[in-house]
Design a protein around this motif. Structure first.
Motif, PDB file in Angstrom:
ATOM      1  N   ALA A  25     -44.522 -68.285  21.367  1.00 42.84           N
ATOM      2  CA  ALA A  25     -44.171 -69.517  20.636  1.00 42.84           C
ATOM      3  C   ALA A  25     -44.163 -69.331  19.118  1.00 42.84           C
ATOM      4  O   ALA A  25     -43.421 -69.983  18.388  1.00 42.84           O
ATOM      5  CB  ALA A  25     -45.146 -70.627  21.016  1.00 42.84           C
ATOM      6  N   GLY A  26     -44.966 -68.385  18.631  1.00 45.04           N
ATOM      7  CA  GLY A  26     -45.076 -68.201  17.176  1.00 45.04           C
ATOM      8  C   GLY A  26     -43.774 -67.809  16.510  1.00 45.04           C
ATOM      9  O   GLY A  26     -43.530 -68.133  15.351  1.00 45.04           O
ATOM     10  N   GLU A  30     -41.336 -71.313  12.827  1.00 42.71           N
ATOM     11  CA  GLU A  30     -40.563 -71.540  11.592  1.00 42.71           C
ATOM     12  C   GLU A  30     -39.185 -72.146  11.877  1.00 42.71           C
ATOM     13  O   GLU A  30     -38.441 -72.453  10.948  1.00 42.71           O
ATOM     14  CB  GLU A  30     -40.444 -70.221  10.811  1.00 42.71           C
ATOM     15  N   PHE A  36     -48.112 -73.757  21.319  1.00 43.54           N
ATOM     16  CA  PHE A  36     -48.855 -74.428  22.398  1.00 43.54           C
ATOM     17  C   PHE A  36     -50.315 -74.617  22.030  1.00 43.54           C
ATOM     18  O   PHE A  36     -50.979 -75.547  22.468  1.00 43.54           O
ATOM     19  CB  PHE A  36     -48.744 -73.592  23.694  1.00 43.54           C
ATOM     20  N   ARG A  37     -50.860 -73.676  21.252  1.00 42.53           N
ATOM     21  CA  ARG A  37     -52.292 -73.741  20.928  1.00 42.53           C
ATOM     22  C   ARG A  37     -52.507 -73.167  19.525  1.00 42.53           C
ATOM     23  O   ARG A  37     -51.611 -72.581  18.939  1.00 42.53           O
ATOM     24  CB  ARG A  37     -53.114 -73.000  21.982  1.00 42.53           C
ATOM     25  N   TRP A  44     -50.784 -78.469  23.342  1.00 38.10           N
ATOM     26  CA  TRP A  44     -51.953 -78.816  24.190  1.00 38.10           C
ATOM     27  C   TRP A  44     -53.015 -79.595  23.426  1.00 38.10           C
ATOM     28  O   TRP A  44     -53.980 -80.075  24.020  1.00 38.10           O
ATOM     29  CB  TRP A  44     -52.545 -77.567  24.849  1.00 38.10           C
ATOM     30  N   HIS A 123     -40.797 -67.195  31.363  1.00 40.00           N
ATOM     31  CA  HIS A 123     -41.271 -68.510  31.851  1.00 40.00           C
ATOM     32  C   HIS A 123     -40.122 -69.450  32.131  1.00 40.00           C
ATOM     33  O   HIS A 123     -40.292 -70.660  32.178  1.00 40.00           O
ATOM     34  CB  HIS A 123     -42.237 -69.126  30.820  1.00 40.00           C
ATOM     35  N   THR A 193     -47.649 -64.339  19.584  1.00 41.67           N
ATOM     36  CA  THR A 193     -48.261 -64.760  20.849  1.00 41.67           C
ATOM     37  C   THR A 193     -49.761 -64.495  20.840  1.00 41.67           C
ATOM     38  O   THR A 193     -50.226 -63.516  20.278  1.00 41.67           O
ATOM     39  CB  THR A 193     -47.618 -64.047  22.057  1.00 41.67           C
ATOM     40  N   THR A 194     -50.501 -65.410  21.469  1.00 38.58           N
ATOM     41  CA  THR A 194     -51.955 -65.237  21.558  1.00 38.58           C
ATOM     42  C   THR A 194     -52.310 -64.130  22.538  1.00 38.58           C
ATOM     43  O   THR A 194     -53.381 -63.560  22.503  1.00 38.58           O
ATOM     44  CB  THR A 194     -52.608 -66.531  22.095  1.00 38.58           C
ATOM     45  N   ASN A 218     -48.101 -61.279  13.548  1.00 41.72           N
ATOM     46  CA  ASN A 218     -48.844 -62.527  13.780  1.00 41.72           C
ATOM     47  C   ASN A 218     -49.720 -62.779  12.553  1.00 41.72           C
ATOM     48  O   ASN A 218     -50.384 -61.847  12.102  1.00 41.72           O
ATOM     49  CB  ASN A 218     -49.717 -62.371  15.043  1.00 41.72           C
ATOM     50  N   THR A 220     -52.406 -64.433  12.559  1.00 41.40           N
ATOM     51  CA  THR A 220     -53.820 -64.368  12.967  1.00 41.40           C
ATOM     52  C   THR A 220     -53.970 -63.367  14.118  1.00 41.40           C
ATOM     53  O   THR A 220     -53.010 -63.070  14.827  1.00 41.40           O
ATOM     54  CB  THR A 220     -54.327 -65.745  13.463  1.00 41.40           C
ATOM     55  N   ALA A 237     -43.639 -64.629  11.057  1.00 41.92           N
ATOM     56  CA  ALA A 237     -42.496 -63.848  11.565  1.00 41.92           C
ATOM     57  C   ALA A 237     -41.375 -63.742  10.534  1.00 41.92           C
ATOM     58  O   ALA A 237     -40.823 -62.648  10.313  1.00 41.92           O
ATOM     59  CB  ALA A 237     -41.984 -64.503  12.846  1.00 41.92           C
TER      60      ALA A 237
HETATM   61  N1  APR Z   1     -45.113 -66.351  12.904  1.00 45.23           N
HETATM   62  C1  APR Z   1     -45.680 -65.548  13.849  1.00 45.23           C
HETATM   63  N2  APR Z   1     -46.683 -65.952  14.669  1.00 45.23           N
HETATM   64  C2  APR Z   1     -47.108 -67.217  14.521  1.00 45.23           C
HETATM   65  C3  APR Z   1     -46.584 -68.117  13.559  1.00 45.23           C
HETATM   66  C4  APR Z   1     -45.536 -67.628  12.735  1.00 45.23           C
HETATM   67  N3  APR Z   1     -44.971 -68.397  11.776  1.00 45.23           N
HETATM   68  N4  APR Z   1     -47.245 -69.304  13.665  1.00 45.23           N
HETATM   69  C5  APR Z   1     -48.143 -69.159  14.667  1.00 45.23           C
HETATM   70  N5  APR Z   1     -48.080 -67.906  15.180  1.00 45.23           N
HETATM   71  C6  APR Z   1     -48.855 -67.319  16.277  1.00 45.23           C
HETATM   72  C7  APR Z   1     -50.248 -67.901  16.448  1.00 45.23           C
HETATM   73  O1  APR Z   1     -51.166 -67.198  15.626  1.00 45.23           O
HETATM   74  C8  APR Z   1     -50.499 -67.644  17.937  1.00 45.23           C
HETATM   75  O2  APR Z   1     -51.001 -66.327  18.138  1.00 45.23           O
HETATM   76  O3  APR Z   1     -48.177 -67.637  17.475  1.00 45.23           O
HETATM   77  C9  APR Z   1     -49.101 -67.736  18.546  1.00 45.23           C
HETATM   78  C10 APR Z   1     -48.853 -69.049  19.263  1.00 45.23           C
HETATM   79  O4  APR Z   1     -49.706 -69.075  20.372  1.00 45.23           O
HETATM   80  P1  APR Z   1     -49.349 -69.989  21.635  1.00 45.23           P
HETATM   81  O5  APR Z   1     -48.916 -71.330  21.159  1.00 45.23           O
HETATM   82  O6  APR Z   1     -50.470 -69.860  22.594  1.00 45.23           O
HETATM   83  O7  APR Z   1     -48.031 -69.315  22.212  1.00 45.23           O
HETATM   84  P2  APR Z   1     -47.898 -68.239  23.349  1.00 45.23           P
HETATM   85  O8  APR Z   1     -48.877 -67.126  23.172  1.00 45.23           O
HETATM   86  O9  APR Z   1     -46.461 -67.871  23.403  1.00 45.23           O
HETATM   87  O10 APR Z   1     -48.268 -69.060  24.691  1.00 45.23           O
HETATM   88  C11 APR Z   1     -48.010 -68.404  25.903  1.00 45.23           C
HETATM   89  O11 APR Z   1     -48.731 -70.404  27.075  1.00 45.23           O
HETATM   90  O12 APR Z   1     -48.763 -72.666  27.596  1.00 45.23           O
HETATM   91  C12 APR Z   1     -48.193 -71.441  27.905  1.00 45.23           C
HETATM   92  O13 APR Z   1     -46.067 -71.221  28.882  1.00 45.23           O
HETATM   93  C13 APR Z   1     -46.701 -71.454  27.656  1.00 45.23           C
HETATM   94  O14 APR Z   1     -45.289 -69.572  27.064  1.00 45.23           O
HETATM   95  C14 APR Z   1     -46.469 -70.264  26.707  1.00 45.23           C
HETATM   96  C15 APR Z   1     -47.708 -69.433  26.953  1.00 45.23           C
END
Ligand code: APR
Length: 254
Positions: A25-26, A30, A36-37, A44, A123, A193-194, A218, A220, A237
């Motif tokens: 999702a990260g 932008e 998601f978290r 969430w 997904h 992604t986390t 990332n 973080t 990103a």
């Molecule tokens: N650029 C890069 N990374 C970023 C940015 C950014 N501008 N902003 C946030 N992030 C990072 C956060 O630090 C975090 O590690 O993106 C990640 C977002 O985490 P999640 O929202 O948990 O996304 P993701 O890891 O893709 O979730 C996996 O969880 O709920 C399910 O199906 C859903 O596909 C999703 C899955």
């Protein structure tokens, strides 16, 4: 994000025999899509994940569809979200042969809109709606989302977005294709992604186990940073891919 790491990452990407990208999702934050978290405006933090549990969906379709609309469809198909620099960069890297495919956890179809052709949607996708009984499929803009839950015009059964709900299996083609790509990859660019959600989170681990190099983008630390990441590019990103593109001499066509 230090220049040395950018140089190392660019070198690895350019010389990859079989590079892949793994995104979450990260990469779309932008583009205006909430994660998601991990932040106050994350999905969430506002919605109970149960609304996207498959059993709950069948038991309370109208309620689940209301959340689906608010979280994804209204947002994606009414608010006009667009790919950002990172999506366009990965599409260009595919054209240049640096990346063979993108394996994404995202359902926002922004990689395809940016021009990536070989995309595994781990997904599923919010860009397709299907009938839960017959073979009818359509796109979100073609169904009446005022009358929830939407029903199949062919057989009258419940319609469902074609992304996986909690409790559903990974689409077979995406699962097999991405596992095969991960086993062949010598470089994996992990973006936004986390790493907390499985089995998707096994992709970078599989690359690592087969001797590949993990580049992580990332701002973080994630579940990968201290365990599998070889080159950590700690930034958003957009800015990281601006720096990588500069180092690689890549210009992106939006
Ligand atoms: N650029 C890069 N990374 C970023 C940015 C950014 N501008 N902003 C946030 N992030 C990072 C956060 O630090 C975090 O590690 O993106 C990640 C977002 O985490 P999640 O929202 O948990 O996304 P993701 O890891 O893709 O979730 C996996 O969880 O709920 C399910 O199906 C859903 O596909 C999703 C899955």
């Amino acid at each position: 994000m230090n220049q040395e790491s950018i140089k190392k990452a660019a070198e690895a990407i350019k010389n990859a025999r079989y590079g892949i990208a793994f995104t979450g999702a990260g990469i779309s934050v932008e583009s205006g899509v909430p994660p998601f978290r991990g932040s106050a405006n994350s999905v969430w933090a506002k919605y109970d994940p149960q609304l996207l549990d498959i059993d709950y969906f069948y038991a309370h379709p109208a309620e689940s569809w209301k959340a689906i609309n608010e979280i994804f469809l209204n947002f994606m198909f009414k608010h006009e979200i667009h790919p950002n620099t990172a999506h366009y960069a990965l599409a260009e890297y595919e054209r240049l042969g640096y990346v063979k495919c993108v394996i994404t956890q995202n359902i926002d179809i922004l990689h395809q809109q940016a021009g990536s052709r070989n995309v595994y949607e781990y997904h599923g996708t919010a860009g397709r709606i299907r009938c839960t009984k017959c073979d009818f499929t359509t796109t979100p803009d073609k169904i009446d989302l005022a009358a929830l839950p939407p029903k199949c015009p062919k057989c009258g059964a419940l319609l469902k977005p074609d992304f996986i709900f909690f409790g559903e299996g990974i689409p077979a083609e995406a699962y097999q294709g991405s596992a095969s790509a991960a086993m062949q990859a010598d470089v994996c660019i992990v973006v936004g992604t986390t790493g907390e959600v499985m089995p998707a989170g096994m992709i970078p681990i599989t690359v690592k186990r087969h001797g590949g190099t993990i580049i992580e983008v990332n701002p973080t630390h994630s579940a990968f940073t201290d365990s599998v990441t070889d080159i950590y590019l700690d930034g958003k990103a957009g800015e990281v891919f601006e720096a990588l593109n500069k180092e690689l001499g890549v210009t992106i066509s939006k």
